[in-house]
Write an enzyme that holds these catalytic residues in place. Structure first.
Site, PDB file in Angstrom:
ATOM      1  CE1 TYR A 146       5.512   9.645  -6.946  1.00  0.00           C
ATOM      2  CE2 TYR A 146       5.789  11.720  -5.777  1.00  0.00           C
ATOM      3  CZ  TYR A 146       6.256  10.461  -6.111  1.00  0.00           C
ATOM      4  OH  TYR A 146       7.454  10.015  -5.621  1.00  0.00           O
TER       5      TYR A 146
ATOM      6  CG  ASP B   6      -1.227  14.423  -5.927  1.00  0.00           C
ATOM      7  OD1 ASP B   6      -0.546  13.378  -5.952  1.00  0.00           O
ATOM      8  OD2 ASP B   6      -0.779  15.494  -5.498  1.00  0.00           O
TER       9      ASP B   6
ATOM     10  N   GLY C 191      -5.824  11.237 -10.613  1.00  0.00           N
ATOM     11  CA  GLY C 191      -5.991   9.994 -11.355  1.00  0.00           C
ATOM     12  C   GLY C 191      -5.319   8.797 -10.734  1.00  0.00           C
TER      13      GLY C 191
ATOM     14  NE  ARG D  43      -8.124   6.031  -3.034  1.00  0.00           N
ATOM     15  CZ  ARG D  43      -9.040   5.177  -3.473  1.00  0.00           C
ATOM     16  NH1 ARG D  43      -9.718   4.442  -2.610  1.00  0.00           N
ATOM     17  NH2 ARG D  43      -9.300   5.059  -4.767  1.00  0.00           N
TER      18      ARG D  43
ATOM     19  CB  VAL E 200      -1.487  13.413  -1.802  1.00  0.00           C
ATOM     20  CG1 VAL E 200      -1.153  12.235  -2.715  1.00  0.00           C
ATOM     21  CG2 VAL E 200      -2.850  13.981  -2.155  1.00  0.00           C
ATOM     22  N   GLY E 201       0.131  11.685   1.000  1.00  0.00           N
ATOM     23  CA  GLY E 201       1.455  11.334   1.501  1.00  0.00           C
ATOM     24  C   GLY E 201       2.058  12.474   2.301  1.00  0.00           C
TER      25      GLY E 201
ATOM     26  CE1 TYR F 169       4.602  20.233  -0.865  1.00  0.00           C
ATOM     27  CE2 TYR F 169       5.483  18.425  -2.176  1.00  0.00           C
ATOM     28  CZ  TYR F 169       5.600  19.703  -1.674  1.00  0.00           C
ATOM     29  OH  TYR F 169       6.693  20.478  -1.982  1.00  0.00           O
TER      30      TYR F 169
ATOM     31  CG  HIS G 178       8.731  19.345  -6.425  1.00  0.00           C
ATOM     32  ND1 HIS G 178       9.685  19.610  -5.474  1.00  0.00           N
ATOM     33  CD2 HIS G 178       7.558  19.752  -5.864  1.00  0.00           C
ATOM     34  CE1 HIS G 178       9.137  20.149  -4.413  1.00  0.00           C
ATOM     35  NE2 HIS G 178       7.839  20.249  -4.613  1.00  0.00           N
TER      36      HIS G 178
END
Length: 658
Positions: A295, A297, A299, A305, A378-379, A381, A434
């Site tokens: 992902y 985060d 771009g 956002r 972001v979701g 995280y 990750h």
């Protein structure tokens, strides 16, 4: 507006939308994925003087869902007219970032699909309203039929009740590929493995039995803060900079400089523009339902956002100055995030200390730092970005990663502790390995626009005539002369750092002034060099890229990252091999975390940190913080004759953390 870099206001967002609509560019199916200030060229900003006219231009990216067309629109707010348009080829350039409304769209698409319903039924799930769909960026893998589509890949989680932590209950073994524009399921993939659905609640956010041993810590500044704010301009202890904020990068610091102690009317520039221009989270599980997980985060999702509204006493302590973040919604209207940016100063331990046995003096000074921060979700995280400016001229960026680790179910056919791509962090819950890799874009301006970059590293010297006892060691300096020279990797074994200097500005010793970038030197991208993510996120394969400044080169993975195929970012730019020796240079620094999740990271992850430091090295003629006041002003300089008088509430001698 009073300056070309002033942040866009809510009124300007609305005016921009009115102009775009009046130009006939908006239909009932048009969306606004990106609206941002079109920053003037660097040269124009640097030549601008107070009182000069301020040109305000806005760049808008429009997506028409009816035909999947994407158009860039440039609006001049002063004349209220469109001054340029460009059609974007989504097949070769990529898609605009994912919008908030699209997370809701996928749920309607999936529950209308017979195959998805059957997959849920096979897993014993019959109550649709308890299933939460995680619509995730699709990447680009040369899969048949995907070129040119606006896609997400969707995983699912079960929410036991309205208060439940949904991330704890992955519905594993199935993923849906969804076209957001045509509203269809392109493909449904099941890996055929057997998984249990973890159903034990993991609710960190609900009221807990709390410990009662902690006593209050109160941070007060009864006389107020030491910084001043004038619009977007902040001044503090010699530092001066301008705050910026936009959709993709979030917080931006413009024109960071330090006021010359000898000529206080002059602010010496250090960094023209500093931001996190991209960050990517590549996952290391190659299974059929997870191989695509990586992902971007910035771009793909846009850093601001889902910016957080920060709260005093929770996110920030002390005497706080907040700045609202004004961005836009999917219709192009202004959207304000209250308290999106936090500005405060804090104690940072010791600045210096020495007790001298010859003259009897005892000197101690406290370090302070100014903190400029913002936080995003972001979701699963959450990330905090903290810029620190110190009394001694140091600049530091610290990124804080927290939130909930993204998990799947542990495969039932794999013995505990033997799954090669992830760790079991709770019974039946597997967290894939990750990375969190960031790209800091540092548009340098060390005492001017003509800078050099030298790679510095320690060098062992063999025993010989010049080193007869073998104790000698030295430092090697290598000038980076072109962009291909400037593609570098950190090496902590030789303490490799990079010095940005100005040969036209000499310090009291006759040496060029400079700042030095100190990297952490943690692993870069661990995926194979031939992988899709290595192609799309080429910036993550090296710790440093140095480019000649170009106003058009803003994002290291290219401007349209979502579903891009690569080849539009920094790895392509450096092939020009432009000169960087004595040039206007931009440093792109890759740094980050490699995460092998632990049970202690569950059900919510304690903050982990990463970052870098920029330190002055000959930029000042001596320690610039010598005039820092004594923290115990009732004390005389010489220890032998020291008074026992202490400041109110304190002690005559300062013993505290370093």
């Amino acid at each position: 507006m009073t300056h070309p870099l002033d942040r866009l206001t809510a009124e300007e967002y609305e005016s921009n939308r009115e102009v775009v609509v009046a130009a006939g560019l908006v239909t009932p199916t048009t969306r606004f994925p990106v609206v941002q200030l079109a920053e003037p060229p660097k040269a124009d900003v640097l030549s601008w003087k107070a009182g000069d006219p301020v040109e305000r231009r806005v760049k808008t990216v429009l997506l028409d869902r009816a035909d999947n067309s994407v158009t860039e629109v440039l609006v001049d707010l002063g004349s209220r007219r469109v001054v340029g348009t460009r059609a974007v080829d989504v097949a070769t350039e990529g898609q605009p970032p994912i919008m908030l409304e699209e997370f809701g769209i996928v749920e309607k698409i999936l529950w209308a699909h017979a195959g998805w319903n059957a997959a849920m039924t096979r897993r014993g799930i019959t109550e649709h309203r308890r299933v939460r769909i995680s619509a995730l960026s699709a990447g680009s893998f040369d899969l048949p039929g995907e070129t040119g589509r606006r896609l997400t890949r969707c995983l699912a989680f079960l929410q036991l009740n309205d208060d439940d932590n949904v991330w704890a209950h992955p519905i594993d073994g199935v993923v849906a590929y969804v076209d957001l524009n045509t509203r269809e399921v392109v493909e449904l993939v099941e890996d055929g493995r057997d998984y249990d659905l973890p159903r034990e609640p993991q609710d960190f956010h609900l009221p807990q039995t709390e410990r009662t041993t902690q006593r209050p810590i109160r941070i007060t500044q009864p006389e107020g803060p030491s910084f001043s704010v004038d619009g977007d301009v902040v001044e503090w202890e010699g530092w001066r900079f301008r705050i910026g904020y936009n959709l993709v990068e979030g917080l931006v610091l413009h024109q960071i400089g330090f006021r010359d102690p000898g000529r206080p009317e002059r602010v010496r520039p250090v960094v023209y523009r500093a931001s996190i221009a991209e960050m990517v989270v590549p996952y290391g599980d190659p299974s059929p339902v997870r191989f695509w997980q990586n992902y971007f985060d910035a771009g793909e999702y846009s850093l601001s956002r889902e910016g957080n509204s920060l709260a005093l006493g929770c996110d920030c302590l002390g005497e706080i100055r907040y700045f609202d973040g004004v961005i836009h919604d999917d219709d192009g209207h202004a959207r304000t995030i209250g308290n999106a940016i936090c500005l405060h100063e804090e104690d940072a331990g010791l600045l210096w200390k020495h007790t001298d046995g010859y003259n009897g003096s005892a000197s101690t000074r406290r370090q302070r730092r100014l903190v400029v921060s913002f936080f995003i979700t972001v979701g699963n995280y959450d990330y905090g970005f903290y810029w620190y400016l110190y009394l001694d001229g140091t600049i530091e960026l610290e990124c804080k990663a927290t939130g909930v680790v993204f998990v799947g179910a542990y495969p039932k056919d794999v013995a505990r502790g033997t799954y090669p791509w992830g760790n079991e962090i709770a019974p039946g819950i597997c967290a894939p390995f990750h990375q969190h890799l960031f790209s800091a874009r540092l548009d340098m301006q060390v005492d001017g626009d003509v800078n050099t970059v030298d790679e510095l590293e320690v060098q062992r010297v063999p025993m010989g005539p010049e080193n007869p006892y073998g104790n000698g060691f030295t430092r090697r300096s290598t000038r980076l002369r072109t962009e291909l020279d400037g593609v570098r990797e950190a090496d902590n074994r030789v303490q490799r750092v990079w010095a940005i200097g100005n040969p036209a500005s000499l310090n009291a010793l006759g040496e060029p002034v400079r700042y030095v970038l100190h990297p952490e030197g943690q692993p870069t991208l661990l995926a194979d060099d031939a992988s899709s993510i290595a192609r799309r996120a080429a910036f993550t394969t090296k710790h440093l890229w140095v480019t000649a400044h170009s106003d058009a080169e803003r994002y290291p993975a290219g401007e349209y990252v979502n579903q891009s195929v690569g080849g539009t970012g920094i790895d392509t730019w450096v092939r020009q091999d432009r000169p960087i020796d004595g040039a206007d240079v931009v440093l792109w620094h890759t740094f980050g975390l490699t995460h092998f999740p632990r049970p202690e990271d569950w059900p919510i992850m304690p903050v982990d940190t990463t970052g870098f430091v920029l330190k002055p090295d000959g930029f000042f003629d001596r320690n610039p913080a010598l005039d820092t006041p004594d923290p115990a002003p009732g004390r005389r300089a010489h220890g032998a004759a020291a008074t026992t008088t202490a400041p109110a509430g304190g002690e005559a001698c300062c013993h505290s953390e370093g």
